[in-house]
Design a protein around this motif. Structure first.
Motif, PDB file in Angstrom:
ATOM      1  N   SER A 111     -86.406  59.285 -15.977  1.00  0.00           N
ATOM      2  CA  SER A 111     -85.813  57.950 -14.984  1.00  0.00           C
ATOM      3  C   SER A 111     -85.759  58.721 -14.199  1.00  0.00           C
ATOM      4  O   SER A 111     -85.858  59.644 -13.722  1.00  0.00           O
ATOM      5  N   ASP A 114     -83.689  61.216 -13.588  1.00  0.00           N
ATOM      6  CA  ASP A 114     -83.891  62.772 -14.175  1.00  0.00           C
ATOM      7  C   ASP A 114     -84.715  63.656 -13.363  1.00  0.00           C
ATOM      8  O   ASP A 114     -85.394  64.528 -13.181  1.00  0.00           O
ATOM      9  N   GLU A 149     -80.179  55.364 -13.920  1.00  0.00           N
ATOM     10  CA  GLU A 149     -81.916  54.737 -15.692  1.00  0.00           C
ATOM     11  C   GLU A 149     -83.024  54.031 -15.455  1.00  0.00           C
ATOM     12  O   GLU A 149     -83.749  54.404 -16.757  1.00  0.00           O
TER      13      GLU A 149
END
Length: 261
Positions: A111, A114, A149
């Motif tokens: 994502s 991340d 996200e």
């Protein structure tokens, strides 16, 4: 703007943050940089311009520690780091230098959030919860918090570049380098990204930008022009640095900021 984008304030020093002395670089056996002398002060916003093939990206990558110079000296806050081993350079890059590239270099299997926090987790210098909180704050500050996200394929080019800037800042580096950060963007997205980089610079992070775009270069404190691997002009011009490279203890530090290659 809050302090979220700011890097730690370094201890006072008379030395520039980054210095090159007679820096030379070869790529695949071909000489690309020819005797570069350049000082970059802490907190400075410096643009590197010049025609294609002039060595701009090679200079940026060498200054940032992606590749060791073929010869010459590279100094960080007055300390000669030319002889660092790869492991030392890698740790330095992770903690002290943030990278922003033209094509973003975000990992499609993660994502966007991340992608941002991954270097912070790899550094292991802060608790995980602190890294995650800083990642959220950076994305909010850069106007992409709602994309956390989403995947790489679910955002525009301008959004992806701002995510890349957040990733570059996750470890609060003292130096941010950007190689043609607007080269793959339209004019509106380019303006948004440069506004984001201006935020970073205003917060005290040293910023080096390679660009073909005169509007991007115009935002810098100084513009260095490179041709055929040599510095041919600096705007505004400043005195040349001392020719003698400082030793690792910092003796003989130059008080000048830049010179000709």
């Amino acid at each position: 703007m809050t302090s979220t984008l700011a890097s730690p304030v370094p201890a006072p020093t008379s030395a520039p943050l980054l210095s090159a002395r007679d820096l030379r670089q070869s790529v695949s056996g071909r000489a690309v940089l020819h005797g570069i002398d350049l000082d970059v002060d802490a907190g400075e916003h410096l643009a590197i311009t010049g025609p294609s093939g002039s060595g701009k990206s090679t200079l940026l990558h060498t200054l940032a520690g992606l590749e060791p110079p073929s010869s010459g000296h590279l100094l960080w806050a007055g300390e000669d780091r030319t002889g660092d081993r790869e492991a030392e350079r890698a740790r330095h890059r992770l903690l002290e230098v943030g990278f922003v590239f033209q094509q973003f270099h975000l990992l499609r299997g993660l994502s966007l959030f991340d992608n941002v926090v991954m270097p912070g987790l790899l550094a292991r210098t802060s608790p995980r919860r602190s890294v995650l909180r800083r990642g959220r704050e950076l994305m909010e500050q850069l106007g992409v918090g709602e994309l956390a996200e989403r995947g790489v394929g679910e955002a525009s080019g301008g959004q992806l570049q701002r995510v890349a800037i957040a990733r570059a800042l996750i470890n609060a580096p003292r130096l941010l380098v950007a190689d043609e950060p607007t080269g793959a963007l339209d004019s509106a997205a380019s303006a948004t990204v440069m506004d984001a980089l201006a935020q970073v610079s205003a917060a005290g992070t040293t910023l080096l930008v390679v660009t073909h775009d005169p509007e991007v270069a115009a935002r810098a404190d100084r513009v260095v022009r490179l041709e055929d691997g040599r510095i041919t002009g600096i705007t505004p011009p400043v005195p040349e640095p001392s020719a003698a490279p400082p030793d690792r203890a910092g003796s003989g530090r130059s008080q000048h900021r830049a010179g000709r290659g």
